[in-house]
Write a protein that holds these residues in place. Sequence first.
Motif, PDB file in Angstrom:
ATOM      1  N   TYR A 196       1.079  -1.000  -0.032  1.00  0.00           N
ATOM      2  CA  TYR A 196      -0.078  -0.015  -0.083  1.00  0.00           C
ATOM      3  C   TYR A 196       0.938   1.134  -0.165  1.00  0.00           C
ATOM      4  N   GLY A 197       0.609   2.098  -0.916  1.00  0.00           N
ATOM      5  CA  GLY A 197       1.345   3.385  -0.815  1.00  0.00           C
ATOM      6  C   GLY A 197       2.982   3.031  -0.967  1.00  0.00           C
ATOM      7  N   HIS A 198       3.681   3.858  -0.134  1.00  0.00           N
ATOM      8  CA  HIS A 198       4.946   3.703  -0.084  1.00  0.00           C
ATOM      9  C   HIS A 198       5.572   2.871   1.127  1.00  0.00           C
ATOM     10  N   GLY A 199       4.706   1.833   1.483  1.00  0.00           N
ATOM     11  CA  GLY A 199       4.863   0.996   2.494  1.00  0.00           C
ATOM     12  C   GLY A 199       6.137   0.026   2.101  1.00  0.00           C
ATOM     13  N   VAL A 200       6.512  -0.649   2.970  1.00  0.00           N
ATOM     14  CA  VAL A 200       7.330  -1.658   2.934  1.00  0.00           C
ATOM     15  C   VAL A 200       7.310  -2.909   4.053  1.00  0.00           C
TER      16      VAL A 200
ATOM     17  N   PHE B 176      -3.784   9.238   9.552  1.00  0.00           N
ATOM     18  CA  PHE B 176      -4.763   8.042  10.204  1.00  0.00           C
ATOM     19  C   PHE B 176      -5.260   7.340   8.891  1.00  0.00           C
ATOM     20  N   VAL B 177      -4.577   7.092   7.988  1.00  0.00           N
ATOM     21  CA  VAL B 177      -4.862   6.372   6.825  1.00  0.00           C
ATOM     22  C   VAL B 177      -4.318   5.016   6.310  1.00  0.00           C
ATOM     23  N   GLY B 178      -2.937   5.115   6.648  1.00  0.00           N
ATOM     24  CA  GLY B 178      -2.237   4.226   6.205  1.00  0.00           C
ATOM     25  C   GLY B 178      -2.527   2.877   6.751  1.00  0.00           C
ATOM     26  N   ALA B 179      -2.436   2.582   8.309  1.00  0.00           N
ATOM     27  CA  ALA B 179      -2.762   1.484   8.703  1.00  0.00           C
ATOM     28  C   ALA B 179      -4.074   0.821   8.171  1.00  0.00           C
ATOM     29  N   LYS B 180      -4.998   1.336   8.010  1.00  0.00           N
ATOM     30  CA  LYS B 180      -6.428   0.721   7.600  1.00  0.00           C
ATOM     31  C   LYS B 180      -6.281   0.473   6.442  1.00  0.00           C
ATOM     32  N   SER B 181      -5.652   1.207   5.392  1.00  0.00           N
ATOM     33  CA  SER B 181      -5.339   1.010   4.060  1.00  0.00           C
ATOM     34  C   SER B 181      -4.477  -0.511   3.735  1.00  0.00           C
ATOM     35  N   MET B 182      -3.707  -0.599   4.798  1.00  0.00           N
ATOM     36  CA  MET B 182      -2.798  -1.804   4.605  1.00  0.00           C
ATOM     37  C   MET B 182      -3.607  -3.003   4.884  1.00  0.00           C
ATOM     38  N   VAL B 183      -4.341  -2.971   5.949  1.00  0.00           N
ATOM     39  CA  VAL B 183      -5.480  -3.871   6.206  1.00  0.00           C
ATOM     40  C   VAL B 183      -6.412  -4.033   5.414  1.00  0.00           C
ATOM     41  N   ASP B 184      -7.041  -3.063   4.710  1.00  0.00           N
ATOM     42  CA  ASP B 184      -8.008  -3.344   3.752  1.00  0.00           C
ATOM     43  C   ASP B 184      -7.537  -4.015   2.442  1.00  0.00           C
TER      44      ASP B 184
END
Length: 435
Positions: free
Chosen positions: A91-95, A176-184
């Motif tokens: 998701y996004g620029h996650g690693v 407050f977007v990143g964690a939820k987006s990773m989970v989703d």
Amino acid sequence: MKKLALSLMCLVTTIASAQKLKNKTANPKQTKEHLVHESIELETDRIFKKLVAIRRDFHENPELAGHEVRSQKIIKQYLLDLGLEVETDVYGHGVVGILKGGKKGKKIAWRSDMDALPNDFPDAVAFKSKIKGIQHGCGHDVHMAIALGIADVLAKNKESIKGTVYFIFQPEEETFVGAKSMVDSGLLSKINPDEIYGLHVSALPVGQIMVKPNEMFAYQKRIRIQLKNELSKDDAKGLMEKISSSLFRATTGSKPWEIQNMVDPKIGLMNPNTIFKNYLFVDEHFSTRSKNNQFFLEAYLYETDQSHLTEIIPRVKKIIEDNGYKDQLLSLSFIQENPTVINDEKLTGVAIKALDNIYGKNAVTPDYGQVPFFNDDFAYFQQKTPGVYFLLGGSNFEKGIIAMNHAPNFQVDEESIRTGVKCFSSLIMERLNKN
């Protein structure tokens, strides 16, 4: 007599040495575990300066939520150099770095946030931000350095690890977007960790680790009052003051919104009689706006007790009606209800016991309160996986270093990196090898 005394001393020494050897032989597991954590300490010390340099590089080159391009590149390469598998299509620029141990076992995730803040607060360090208007004023640069350090230390112990460690570097926490987006996007369903851990650097004294089961922070809600007609500035202020005073609940004479007191030994988080428990207050900073001949009042409120949340809207409605605005009221609701960090009770107890066993009694300071204003989207991971979120002290009051997040002159004593890497490498190793 002198010879006899010497002989007795030699005998006692021999017996003591034999007893120590016997103890080691009788309990080789304990000795082996001790050596593992001793090795973790030594390895942490060895890489400490390198981690400080990485942290300072992140600090000089901060990136806002959704723009963590450079950070992603650095993290990815560091993990690859350690021999970890790396995925960036999460998701996004996650690693996500994947460390597979030499033996099969449980799966543990460690999460670090990545993004910086949009501000130009004073920053006293020599390695201040090179990007105007953007700054690591919350400590995520420290979090990334600690996560990379844990990965480094555990990679050196790969063959003795039973299981797999996932290092989740999460973008977009401040929004407050990143964690939820990773989970989703299915990350947790894909890696399916048994446990997840994370931390946040805080204004506590450097080296201090603090945690509690259940809620770490107060529940933050944004309430919206919609009226037919616009109120004057004085009337709007008067109404909000009546709502605030009617809802207010706290220890007599205390001001739980004064978060600088969280470190006060008499009323702060470490005291069972802390002022940061059992409170409800409305933030004094409220907003107003008019649209299509309608008037809106909005404010944040902070409540520590989940069971009271459903009572708030009816209570506010009654206050509005009792103050002559019954015919004016169009709607009343919460418009923002982010989940709060809630630590798994059993896992928190296990983690505290493990750290106390490894690094001595009171290695972890009990937390007796819930801090207002702050929150973390780590809560979304905890909704799917049992997890524990720690506060890590970053202040050094003697040096004038105050790690009060989101505040001017926010600084962190970098010794907190050493504490974080050492302690949480040991915790993860302990949890993996005690299936």
